[in-house]
Write an enzyme that holds these catalytic residues in place. Structure first.
Site, PDB file in Angstrom:
ATOM      1  CG  MET A  10       2.589   5.011 -17.044  1.00  0.00           C
ATOM      2  SD  MET A  10       1.658   4.383 -15.625  1.00  0.00           S
ATOM      3  CE  MET A  10       1.341   2.669 -16.121  1.00  0.00           C
ATOM      4  CD  GLN A  52       5.742   8.980 -11.905  1.00  0.00           C
ATOM      5  OE1 GLN A  52       6.555   9.705 -12.492  1.00  0.00           O
ATOM      6  NE2 GLN A  52       5.554   7.712 -12.245  1.00  0.00           N
ATOM      7  CB  THR A  83       6.192   1.429 -15.105  1.00  0.00           C
ATOM      8  OG1 THR A  83       6.982   2.301 -14.287  1.00  0.00           O
ATOM      9  CG2 THR A  83       4.777   1.451 -14.567  1.00  0.00           C
ATOM     10  CG  ASN A  84      10.867  -1.569 -12.352  1.00  0.00           C
ATOM     11  OD1 ASN A  84      11.098  -2.610 -11.754  1.00  0.00           O
ATOM     12  ND2 ASN A  84      11.199  -1.411 -13.633  1.00  0.00           N
ATOM     13  CB  CYS A 196      14.099   2.586 -14.352  1.00  0.00           C
ATOM     14  SG  CYS A 196      13.316   3.684 -15.550  1.00  0.00           S
ATOM     15  CB  THR A 197      10.562  -0.438 -17.807  1.00  0.00           C
ATOM     16  OG1 THR A 197       9.893   0.832 -17.720  1.00  0.00           O
ATOM     17  CG2 THR A 197       9.907  -1.417 -16.834  1.00  0.00           C
ATOM     18  CD  GLU A 198      11.385   3.971 -19.341  1.00  0.00           C
ATOM     19  OE1 GLU A 198      10.217   4.023 -19.739  1.00  0.00           O
ATOM     20  OE2 GLU A 198      11.700   3.900 -18.127  1.00  0.00           O
TER      21      GLU A 198
END
Length: 252
Positions: A10, A52, A83-84, A196-198
């Site tokens: 995710m 979401q 993921t956040n 955000c993990t990206e």
């Protein structure tokens, strides 16, 4: 070592970062051929993204709860949501299993305390920036939270889902995120959370224009400490202790 189950996919771009960084930290700490005992249950992000968009958080929570049950059945001794945003349904995951969930908000707060930061700007998806689930977790650790103005929140949210979670990282979007970081710094943030993990792939902390805490780095530090040490405190209290030999990027 202790086995961790990752709720991943995710997106898979950030899950890959978790896998690589945790193993790098464990190998550095233990040497030789050591690597982390990990289980990964990787979601079809298209399904999670549909929940979401529909704001069907009960269905999203049940999907992640099912993932958690599979990981525990496979032998996971603790879980982490990689993921956040999906920490919005962390309570559903915690209710589904008896092993601890290592919460990303606790890990970020711990790293902020280590660096002496008491006011954090948060960048991420719109729910991460604007809903209470993320802010409240940080505030429970005595941290003040700042977020961008509504227009900037909407812009960054669009960029995350139209580009970053699809593996697209452009210079123009990098400039937009850097501008948002600078604004939060000017408003009084000691550091900015790449929530955000990206985002840390787009703007690594070392190249950020302001002090930045990568949520992946912070989470990986907490997961590595759990993997190497079983006696660390878990839950909403600040994590403590650093695995000897874990590099600063992993140990927070």
């Amino acid at each position: 070592m202790h086995r961790i189950g990752l709720l991943g996919g995710m997106s898979w771009h950030s899950t890959e970062q978790y896998y690589r960084r945790i193993n790098t930290a464990v190998a550095h700490a233990k040497g030789g051929h050591s690597s982390a005992p990990l289980l990964i249950d990787s979601a079809d992000f298209a399904e999670i993204r549909a929940f979401q968009i529909a704001e069907d958080w009960p269905a999203a929570g049940e999907a992640l709860a099912d993932s958690a049950r599979r990981l525990v059945a496979g032998g996971a001794e603790a879980l982490a949501i990689a993921t956040n945003l999906m920490h919005k349904v962390a309570p559903a995951v915690e209710a589904a299993v008896e092993v601890p969930l290592l919460h990303i908000g606790d890990a970020i707060a711990d790293q902020a305390h280590r660096q002496g930061a008491t006011t954090l700007g948060v960048l991420g998806t719109a729910p991460t920036m604007l809903d209470t689930f993320y802010r409240a977790r940080l505030e429970a650790h005595g941290i003040d939270v700042l977020v961008p103005d509504p227009d900037t929140c909407a812009l960054l949210h669009r960029r995350i889902f139209s580009e970053l979670t699809l593996g697209t990282f452009t210079d123009s979007t990098r400039v937009e995120f850097a501008a948002a970081m600078g604004d939060l710094r000017e408003r009084g943030a000691d550091a900015v959370v790449l929530g955000c993990t990206e985002i840390g792939i787009l703007v690594p902390p070392a190249s950020a224009p302001v002090p930045a805490l990568d949520s992946v780095d912070a989470h990986v530090a907490a997961l590595t400490r759990f993997c190497l040490h079983s006696d660390l405190p878990l839950g909403p209290g600040p994590l403590s202790g650093t695995a000897s030999g874990v590099p600063a990027s992993a140990a927070g």
